[in-house]
Design a protein around this motif. Structure first.
Motif, PDB file in Angstrom:
ATOM      1  N   LEU A 154       1.214  -0.931   0.381  1.00  0.00           N
ATOM      2  CA  LEU A 154      -0.178   0.574  -0.246  1.00  0.00           C
ATOM      3  C   LEU A 154       0.484   1.445  -0.057  1.00  0.00           C
ATOM      4  CD1 LEU A 154      -3.327   1.201   0.931  1.00  0.00           C
ATOM      5  CD2 LEU A 154      -3.158   1.047   2.546  1.00  0.00           C
ATOM      6  N   ALA A 155       1.822   1.255   0.715  1.00  0.00           N
ATOM      7  CA  ALA A 155       2.810   1.949   1.085  1.00  0.00           C
ATOM      8  C   ALA A 155       3.465   2.589  -0.610  1.00  0.00           C
ATOM      9  CB  ALA A 155       3.965   2.353   1.537  1.00  0.00           C
ATOM     10  N   VAL A 166       2.124   2.153  -3.408  1.00  0.00           N
ATOM     11  CA  VAL A 166       1.484   2.280  -3.883  1.00  0.00           C
ATOM     12  C   VAL A 166       0.502   3.955  -4.193  1.00  0.00           C
ATOM     13  CG1 VAL A 166      -1.342   2.389  -5.484  1.00  0.00           C
ATOM     14  CG2 VAL A 166       0.160  -0.108  -4.678  1.00  0.00           C
ATOM     15  N   LEU A 167       0.810   4.149  -2.722  1.00  0.00           N
ATOM     16  CA  LEU A 167       0.814   5.534  -2.232  1.00  0.00           C
ATOM     17  C   LEU A 167       1.800   6.373  -3.352  1.00  0.00           C
ATOM     18  CD1 LEU A 167      -1.130   5.188   0.808  1.00  0.00           C
ATOM     19  CD2 LEU A 167      -1.563   6.025  -1.309  1.00  0.00           C
ATOM     20  N   ALA A 168       3.308   5.674  -2.833  1.00  0.00           N
ATOM     21  CA  ALA A 168       4.262   6.185  -3.494  1.00  0.00           C
ATOM     22  C   ALA A 168       4.254   6.939  -4.442  1.00  0.00           C
ATOM     23  CB  ALA A 168       5.720   5.917  -2.992  1.00  0.00           C
ATOM     24  N   VAL A 183       2.002   7.098  -7.004  1.00  0.00           N
ATOM     25  CA  VAL A 183       0.474   8.326  -7.042  1.00  0.00           C
ATOM     26  C   VAL A 183       1.354   9.149  -6.525  1.00  0.00           C
ATOM     27  CG1 VAL A 183      -1.923   8.721  -6.422  1.00  0.00           C
ATOM     28  CG2 VAL A 183      -0.983   5.783  -6.771  1.00  0.00           C
ATOM     29  N   ALA A 184       1.723   9.119  -5.643  1.00  0.00           N
ATOM     30  CA  ALA A 184       2.219  10.783  -5.159  1.00  0.00           C
ATOM     31  C   ALA A 184       3.389  11.688  -5.913  1.00  0.00           C
ATOM     32  CB  ALA A 184       2.666  10.787  -4.004  1.00  0.00           C
ATOM     33  N   GLN A 185       4.431   9.891  -6.524  1.00  0.00           N
ATOM     34  CA  GLN A 185       5.394  10.225  -7.611  1.00  0.00           C
ATOM     35  C   GLN A 185       4.479  11.715  -8.694  1.00  0.00           C
ATOM     36  OE1 GLN A 185       8.159  10.781  -7.134  1.00  0.00           O
ATOM     37  NE2 GLN A 185       8.993  11.430  -9.080  1.00  0.00           N
ATOM     38  N   ARG A 206       1.673  12.494  -8.850  1.00  0.00           N
ATOM     39  CA  ARG A 206       0.903  14.633  -8.502  1.00  0.00           C
ATOM     40  C   ARG A 206       1.963  15.100  -8.372  1.00  0.00           C
ATOM     41  NH1 ARG A 206      -3.704  13.173  -4.204  1.00  0.00           N
ATOM     42  NH2 ARG A 206      -5.317  11.771  -5.632  1.00  0.00           N
TER      43      ARG A 206
END
Length: 185
Positions: free
Chosen positions: A19-20, A22-24, A26-28, A30
């Protein structure tokens, strides 16, 4: 701790790590879009400070507003110059004397939008030609205008084109002391 508990904790940790990850990602993505937006706003690639970008944009808008104000003043000055230019012209051709043909005499009015300018008249006779100039202020002359000069001035101040050479124009014929009479030529 037994093996099942350790397996459950390991699976939970792997799920949190995934999950971390995937979130990383997505954040990249953005962050890439935000940097692209900053570049579109004029920020360089190294600067990502929103306050600096906003300040730069405000300076650009202030310069644009000053340019627009200056351009409006320039347009107003140009419009004033155009109003004062001698651009309304009308010419009336006529026969000054009944025994001559060809309508070689003329009166020309040249005025600006306020009706200020000049009326020029040239009277053609067999042996000579005389030219007269009369000043015009506000659509009026301090010197009496002939009917032809009045017609030219009226056409020029109305913004109408000068009299068409094929149109009916006044012709002056001697009538003794009674003055001039007009007839179609």
């Amino acid at each position: 701790m037994d093996d099942t508990t350790l397996t459950a904790v390991a699976l939970a940790a792997a799920g949190v790590a995934l999950l971390a990850l995937v979130l990383a990602v997505v954040a990249q993505g953005r962050l890439r879009r935000v940097r692209a937006d900053f570049e579109a706003l004029g920020a360089d690639g190294g600067r990502t400070d929103i306050a600096r970008v906003a300040a730069d944009q405000n300076r650009r808008l202030d310069r644009l507003a000053a340019d627009v104000t200056r351009l409006r003043a320039d347009v107003a000055a140009a419009e004033d110059d155009v109003r004062q230019s001698l651009r309304n012209v009308a010419v009336v051709r006529y026969d000054a004397f009944g025994d001559m043909g060809g309508r070689l005499s003329f009166s020309a009015a040249i005025v600006d939008d306020e009706g200020d300018g000049i009326v020029l008249s040239s009277i053609h006779a067999r042996g000579e030609s005389r030219t007269y100039a009369k000043g015009i202020v506000g659509g009026r002359s301090s010197i009496t205008l002939t009917p032809e000069e009045q017609q030219a001035l009226a056409s020029a101040t109305k913004g109408e084109p000068g009299t068409d050479p094929g149109a009916r124009t006044p012709a002056r014929t001697p009538t003794g002391s009674a003055g001039r009479t007009k007839d179609a030529s």
